[in-house]
Design a protein around this motif. Structure first.
Motif, mmCIF file in Angstrom:
data_model
loop_
_atom_site.group_PDB
_atom_site.id
_atom_site.type_symbol
_atom_site.label_atom_id
_atom_site.label_comp_id
_atom_site.label_asym_id
_atom_site.label_seq_id
_atom_site.Cartn_x
_atom_site.Cartn_y
_atom_site.Cartn_z
ATOM 1 N N ILE A 195 38.597 9.244 1.730
ATOM 2 C CA ILE A 195 38.023 9.436 0.394
ATOM 3 C C ILE A 195 39.010 10.240 -0.454
ATOM 4 O O ILE A 195 39.423 11.338 -0.071
ATOM 5 N N MET A 239 28.851 13.079 -2.978
ATOM 6 C CA MET A 239 29.937 12.352 -3.628
ATOM 7 C C MET A 239 29.537 10.896 -3.837
ATOM 8 O O MET A 239 29.306 10.177 -2.866
ATOM 9 N N ASP A 240 29.456 10.474 -5.077
ATOM 10 C CA ASP A 240 29.148 9.067 -5.356
ATOM 11 C C ASP A 240 30.305 8.430 -6.109
ATOM 12 O O ASP A 240 31.382 9.007 -6.199
ATOM 13 N N LYS A 241 30.026 7.242 -6.691
ATOM 14 C CA LYS A 241 31.100 6.554 -7.420
ATOM 15 C C LYS A 241 31.305 7.252 -8.770
ATOM 16 O O LYS A 241 30.398 7.306 -9.594
ATOM 17 N N ILE A 301 30.197 13.592 -8.814
ATOM 18 C CA ILE A 301 29.776 14.459 -7.708
ATOM 19 C C ILE A 301 28.539 15.201 -8.196
ATOM 20 O O ILE A 301 28.542 15.789 -9.280
ATOM 21 N N CYS A 346 27.178 19.156 -2.023
ATOM 22 C CA CYS A 346 27.890 18.168 -2.841
ATOM 23 C C CYS A 346 27.561 16.773 -2.333
ATOM 24 O O CYS A 346 27.703 16.499 -1.137
ATOM 25 N N LEU A 351 38.816 13.804 1.245
ATOM 26 C CA LEU A 351 37.702 14.122 2.149
ATOM 27 C C LEU A 351 37.585 13.046 3.216
ATOM 28 O O LEU A 351 38.084 11.933 3.066
ATOM 29 N N LEU A 392 39.502 11.483 -4.450
ATOM 30 C CA LEU A 392 38.925 11.562 -5.792
ATOM 31 C C LEU A 392 39.899 12.288 -6.722
ATOM 32 O O LEU A 392 40.484 13.303 -6.340
ATOM 33 N N CYS A 430 38.162 19.764 3.275
ATOM 34 C CA CYS A 430 38.518 19.147 1.999
ATOM 35 C C CYS A 430 39.937 19.611 1.672
ATOM 36 O O CYS A 430 40.261 20.781 1.827
ATOM 37 N N ASP A 485 35.647 6.759 -5.523
ATOM 38 C CA ASP A 485 34.355 6.530 -4.871
ATOM 39 C C ASP A 485 34.170 7.512 -3.724
ATOM 40 O O ASP A 485 34.948 7.522 -2.765
ATOM 41 N N GLY A 486 33.152 8.354 -3.833
ATOM 42 C CA GLY A 486 32.878 9.344 -2.783
ATOM 43 C C GLY A 486 32.102 8.775 -1.608
ATOM 44 O O GLY A 486 31.823 9.487 -0.646
ATOM 45 N N GLN A 487 31.735 7.503 -1.669
ATOM 46 C CA GLN A 487 31.086 6.778 -0.557
ATOM 47 C C GLN A 487 29.828 7.474 -0.052
ATOM 48 O O GLN A 487 29.487 7.400 1.127
#
Length: 369
Positions: free
Chosen positions: A254, A286-288, A291, A284, A340, A256, A347, A311-313
């Motif tokens: 990941i 993490m999305d697309k 955050i 946190c 990540l 970002l 991180c 994308d934080g998947q």
């Protein structure tokens, strides 16, 4: 005994510099004082048996000699003197008379014979860089120096000097801060040492934001930092420093792109409910391209959304708010790459251009379900 005259501003600057390493309380009376030595130039020294600062200044020396004066009293007197030439005169009984314009003080000094000698550093290796560069490198890594005396080696920063450049690393068990700078040339071979964090704080203060050089010399037991008129000597730390190259996870899936100021503001907002008494990790998600930050304590709950690129998947991970904020605050870039992997792996923050001039790593905190 010792007689000289000198500009107040110059003397005050020298007193301020040298008195930073004077012992506040010591069984050796002289160590609570400043050593003044007048030869061709005037030298002021402060030493607490761990770290010493010696600074030289131009003065009109009428009689050569040496004397020790209580650092706090002497500093207060010089500071309160009018802006003019100060005339200093000490007699055989260590009685010191200070005059400046209409102002006059008399104080008692001590013999310099009992003042401990600062160690001489026979330089085996040396490194020269710009003062502004070293100042920035210390500033951007020293916050991660450990305060835990159980691992004394980590209460300092590691310096690795190689043909390619110089790397400074600080680590405290929860985070790691690394700065790297290229070197024009390196005289002699590669070397490494660990310098105590307390001494580095003083080195940072004697460095100016300038291109003037500072030379770092490594002796058998001590380190010497030399600028134009000032030198700082300290013991180096001995022991096994963390093998940081293997501690940093690479190939994190990941990635970002983060604006440091934007993310700092988000973290700052959710940190309002966190206090010394009521600690809690920041959660946190993490999305697309976003955050979601949240924190929950007895004080209340806070949520904020930070826009990022990537994308934080759906990764969910917790951090100590202060540690993550420190990493963002000290990273010398407006944007960083946040790498990540899983909710329990560190991180890593690195430069956007893939360069190696900085790297910050923060370990996650386990979240309660």
């Amino acid at each position: 005994m010792l007689k000289f005259s000198c500009e107040k501003a110059l003397l005050q600057l020298a007193v301020n510099t040298a008195s930073r390493t004077v012992a506040t309380k010591s069984s050796i009376p002289g160590l609570e004082g400043l050593l003044l030595e007048g030869t061709e130039v005037l030298t002021l020294s402060g030493y607490n048996m761990q770290t010493g600062i010696r600074t030289r200044l131009e003065a009109d020396i009428r009689e050569q000699g040496r004397i020790v004066l209580n650092s706090r009293l002497f500093g207060d007197i010089i500071r309160k003197m009018p802006d003019d030439v100060i005339v200093f005169s000490a007699d055989e009984k260590y009685m010191v008379t200070l005059t400046c314009g209409e102002t006059r003080f008399e104080i008692l000094g001590l013999s310099a014979d009992d003042y401990p000698e600062m160690p001489e550093v026979e330089s085996e290796y040396a490194l020269t860089l710009q003062q502004g560069t070293l100042k920035a490198m210390i500033n951007q890594t020293s916050f991660a120096v450990s305060t835990n005396e159980n691992r004394p080696i980590h209460t300092g920063s590691l310096f690795e000097v190689e043909m390619g450049g110089v790397t400074v690393v600080s680590v405290d068990g929860f985070r790691l801060a690394l700065r790297h700078e290229k070197l024009e040339k390196l005289e002699g071979g590669a070397f490494r040492f660990v310098c105590p964090g307390s001494a580095l704080n003083e080195v940072e203060k004697i460095c100016e934001d300038s291109e003037e050089p500072i030379t770092v010399s490594l002796g058998k037991r001590h380190l010497l930092f030399e600028t134009g008129s000032t030198e700082l000597i300290c013991r180096k730390l001995e022991g096994e420093f963390l093998d940081y190259k293997n501690a940093i996870p690479r190939n994190n899936p990941i990635r970002l792109l983060v604006d440091t100021k934007t993310m700092l503001s988000s973290l700052d907002r959710v940190s309002v409910v966190i206090s010394e008494k009521l600690k809690s990790p920041v959660r946190c998600i993490m999305d697309k391209n976003i955050i979601n930050f949240s924190a929950k304590t007895g004080n209340g709950e806070a949520e904020d959304v930070c826009v990022v690129e990537g994308d934080g998947q759906g990764l969910e991970i917790g951090f100590n708010n202060r540690y993550l904020m420190d990493a963002l605050r000290f990273a010398p870039a407006d944007q960083v790459i946040m790498e990540l992997n899983t909710g329990i792996s560190p991180c890593v923050l690195t430069p956007v251009d893939g360069g190696d001039n900085f790297l910050y790593m923060v370990l996650p905190v386990r979240l309660k379900a």
